[in-house]
Design a protein around this motif. Structure first.
Motif, PDB file in Angstrom:
ATOM      1  N   ASN B   7       2.789   1.057   4.814  1.00 11.36           N
ATOM      2  CA  ASN B   7       3.443   0.781   3.542  1.00 11.36           C
ATOM      3  C   ASN B   7       4.786   1.492   3.474  1.00 11.36           C
ATOM      4  N   SER B   8       5.838   0.726   3.238  1.00 13.76           N
ATOM      5  CA  SER B   8       7.162   1.338   3.159  1.00 13.76           C
ATOM      6  C   SER B   8       7.403   1.990   1.808  1.00 13.76           C
ATOM      7  N   GLU B   9       6.652   1.559   0.811  1.00 11.32           N
ATOM      8  CA  GLU B   9       6.797   2.169  -0.515  1.00 11.32           C
ATOM      9  C   GLU B   9       6.053   3.495  -0.546  1.00 11.32           C
ATOM     10  N   ALA B  10       6.614   4.419  -1.285  1.00  8.75           N
ATOM     11  CA  ALA B  10       5.970   5.726  -1.423  1.00  8.75           C
ATOM     12  C   ALA B  10       4.672   5.586  -2.221  1.00  8.75           C
ATOM     13  N   LEU B  11       3.727   6.437  -1.874  1.00 11.99           N
ATOM     14  CA  LEU B  11       2.458   6.486  -2.596  1.00 11.99           C
ATOM     15  C   LEU B  11       2.478   7.715  -3.501  1.00 11.99           C
ATOM     16  N   ASN B  12       2.348   7.467  -4.797  1.00  9.19           N
ATOM     17  CA  ASN B  12       2.359   8.563  -5.769  1.00  9.19           C
ATOM     18  C   ASN B  12       0.956   8.738  -6.344  1.00  9.19           C
ATOM     19  N   ILE B  13       0.422   9.950  -6.267  1.00 14.49           N
ATOM     20  CA  ILE B  13      -0.914  10.189  -6.826  1.00 14.49           C
ATOM     21  C   ILE B  13      -0.920  11.525  -7.553  1.00 14.49           C
ATOM     22  N   GLY B  16      -5.551  16.383  -6.959  1.00 14.20           N
ATOM     23  CA  GLY B  16      -7.003  16.313  -7.075  1.00 14.20           C
ATOM     24  C   GLY B  16      -7.587  14.951  -6.726  1.00 14.20           C
ATOM     25  N   LYS B  17      -6.762  13.931  -6.711  1.00  8.47           N
ATOM     26  CA  LYS B  17      -7.240  12.587  -6.349  1.00  8.47           C
ATOM     27  C   LYS B  17      -7.241  12.417  -4.835  1.00  8.47           C
ATOM     28  N   THR B  18      -7.813  11.282  -4.413  1.00  6.47           N
ATOM     29  CA  THR B  18      -7.819  10.954  -2.983  1.00  6.47           C
ATOM     30  C   THR B  18      -6.667  10.014  -2.659  1.00  6.47           C
ATOM     31  N   ALA B  19      -5.894  10.387  -1.651  1.00  7.01           N
ATOM     32  CA  ALA B  19      -4.814   9.523  -1.167  1.00  7.01           C
ATOM     33  C   ALA B  19      -5.335   8.704  -0.005  1.00  7.01           C
ATOM     34  N   THR B  20      -5.019   7.429  -0.003  1.00  2.60           N
ATOM     35  CA  THR B  20      -5.414   6.546   1.095  1.00  2.60           C
ATOM     36  C   THR B  20      -4.185   5.832   1.621  1.00  2.60           C
ATOM     37  N   LEU B  21      -3.898   6.032   2.890  1.00  3.51           N
ATOM     38  CA  LEU B  21      -2.747   5.411   3.542  1.00  3.51           C
ATOM     39  C   LEU B  21      -3.255   4.415   4.576  1.00  3.51           C
ATOM     40  N   THR B  22      -2.506   3.340   4.730  1.00  2.00           N
ATOM     41  CA  THR B  22      -2.942   2.240   5.585  1.00  2.00           C
ATOM     42  C   THR B  22      -2.025   2.066   6.782  1.00  2.00           C
ATOM     43  N   CYS B  23      -2.629   1.752   7.912  1.00  2.00           N
ATOM     44  CA  CYS B  23      -1.887   1.431   9.136  1.00  2.00           C
ATOM     45  C   CYS B  23      -2.478   0.154   9.708  1.00  2.00           C
ATOM     46  N   LYS B 102       2.359   7.173  26.124  1.00  2.00           N
ATOM     47  CA  LYS B 102       3.559   6.654  25.454  1.00  2.00           C
ATOM     48  C   LYS B 102       3.169   6.088  24.097  1.00  2.00           C
ATOM     49  N   LEU B 103       3.320   6.921  23.083  1.00  2.00           N
ATOM     50  CA  LEU B 103       2.915   6.529  21.744  1.00  2.00           C
ATOM     51  C   LEU B 103       3.906   5.554  21.121  1.00  2.00           C
ATOM     52  N   ILE B 104       3.376   4.593  20.372  1.00  2.00           N
ATOM     53  CA  ILE B 104       4.168   3.651  19.586  1.00  2.00           C
ATOM     54  C   ILE B 104       3.909   3.975  18.128  1.00  2.00           C
ATOM     55  N   PHE B 105       4.985   4.192  17.375  1.00  2.00           N
ATOM     56  CA  PHE B 105       4.860   4.692  16.010  1.00  2.00           C
ATOM     57  C   PHE B 105       5.147   3.624  14.956  1.00  2.00           C
ATOM     58  N   GLY B 106       4.461   3.741  13.826  1.00  2.00           N
ATOM     59  CA  GLY B 106       4.857   3.038  12.626  1.00  2.00           C
ATOM     60  C   GLY B 106       5.974   3.796  11.939  1.00  2.00           C
ATOM     61  N   ALA B 107       6.567   3.177  10.910  1.00  2.56           N
ATOM     62  CA  ALA B 107       7.712   3.785  10.225  1.00  2.56           C
ATOM     63  C   ALA B 107       7.303   4.887   9.248  1.00  2.56           C
ATOM     64  N   GLY B 108       6.007   4.958   8.938  1.00  2.00           N
ATOM     65  CA  GLY B 108       5.536   6.031   8.068  1.00  2.00           C
ATOM     66  C   GLY B 108       5.463   5.642   6.609  1.00  2.00           C
ATOM     67  N   THR B 109       4.586   6.345   5.895  1.00  2.00           N
ATOM     68  CA  THR B 109       4.463   6.198   4.443  1.00  2.00           C
ATOM     69  C   THR B 109       4.665   7.562   3.810  1.00  2.00           C
ATOM     70  N   ARG B 110       5.528   7.596   2.788  1.00  2.00           N
ATOM     71  CA  ARG B 110       5.761   8.864   2.090  1.00  2.00           C
ATOM     72  C   ARG B 110       4.734   9.035   0.993  1.00  2.00           C
ATOM     73  N   LEU B 111       4.111  10.179   0.978  1.00  2.00           N
ATOM     74  CA  LEU B 111       3.121  10.525  -0.039  1.00  2.00           C
ATOM     75  C   LEU B 111       3.699  11.595  -0.954  1.00  2.00           C
ATOM     76  N   ALA B 112       3.599  11.360  -2.249  1.00  2.00           N
ATOM     77  CA  ALA B 112       4.014  12.364  -3.239  1.00  2.00           C
ATOM     78  C   ALA B 112       2.821  12.680  -4.125  1.00  2.00           C
ATOM     79  N   VAL B 113       2.415  13.940  -4.140  1.00  2.00           N
ATOM     80  CA  VAL B 113       1.288  14.380  -4.956  1.00  2.00           C
ATOM     81  C   VAL B 113       1.843  15.177  -6.130  1.00  2.00           C
ATOM     82  N   HIS B 114       1.555  14.700  -7.334  1.00  2.00           N
ATOM     83  CA  HIS B 114       2.137  15.300  -8.537  1.00  2.00           C
ATOM     84  C   HIS B 114       1.140  16.220  -9.221  1.00  2.00           C
ATOM     85  N   PRO B 115       1.613  17.407  -9.683  1.00  2.00           N
ATOM     86  CA  PRO B 115       0.698  18.353 -10.371  1.00  2.00           C
ATOM     87  C   PRO B 115       0.157  17.737 -11.660  1.00  2.00           C
TER      88      PRO B 115
END
Lengths: 113, 115
Positions: B7-13, B16-23, B102-115
């Protein structure tokens, strides 16, 4: 943590000039890699080495060459830098463990004007 | 074509919650899949590896699942904390790729955890 040092950490250069980035490791790892990282792209493999003087091309090797004369040093050279080579370059190592875990340096940010 | 998608969009949670990232990957048969964490201005750091014959792997608050039928890996962080805020990268090594990790990478997902 694997001791991987990249130099320089930041460099600004002009189109057409040669640039060499250095990666130095203190872990005696056999495998070394150069990746570039650009927005919207994953890390892309440029070249890799599987031993002293043993190197091979990765996915995006055009315009780049490498050399490894000692286990601890892996050099990446841009013979004639172009603006498309503006990027953040990461060196990584792997000790040959079955996990395939890579240890990364802190990156070298290159800007080609 | 062969692709690794995150996911190119940032994940905001909330904390205390569970973050789930997809590849998701297409046209690869991975020998194994890895997850890395990357903080701004730093190199990626290895977190977990899961092999193609494994369904799930855990490490403290981290859990990775691997579904070769769906061609998907999920990365979970339970009881997320603000210190978990970072970009998470998925990477794989295809079967029969000639070795050398030789690893092949995804572009990554940014996770932001808010207090």
């Amino acid at each position: 943590d694997a001791g991987i040092t990249q130099s320089p950490r930041h460099k600004v250069t002009e189109t057409g000039t040669p640039v060499t980035l250095r990666c130095h490791q203190t872990e005696n790892h056999r495998y070394m890699y150069w990746y570039r990282q650009d927005p919207g792209h994953g890390l892309r493999l440029i070249h890799y080495s599987y031993g002293v003087k043993d190197t091979d091309k990765g996915e995006v090797s055009d315009g780049y060459s490498v050399s490894r004369s000692k286990t601890e040093d892996f050099l990446l050279t841009l013979e004639s830098a172009t603006s498309s080579q503006t990027s953040v370059y990461f060196c990584a190592t792997n000790g040959g463990a079955n996990t395939g875990e890579l240890f990364f340096g802190e990156g070298s940010r290159l800007t080609v004007l | 074509s062969q692709k690794i998608e995150q996911n190119s969009e940032a994940l905001n949670i909330q904390e205390g919650k569970t973050a789930t990232l997809t590849c998701n990957y297409t046209n690869y048969s991975p020998a194994y899949l890895q997850w890395y964490r990357q903080d701004p201005g730093r190199g990626p750091v290895f977190l977990l590896l899961i092999r193609e014959n494994e369904k799930e792997k855990r490490k403290e608050r981290l859990k990775v699942t691997f579904d070769t039928t769906l061609k998907q890996s999920l990365f979970h962080i339970t009881a997320a904390q603000p210190a978990d805020s970072a970009t998470y990268l998925c990477a794989l090594v295809p079967l029969f790729s000639g070795g050398y990790n030789k690893l092949i990478f995804g572009a990554g997902t940014r996770l932001a955890v808010h207090p």
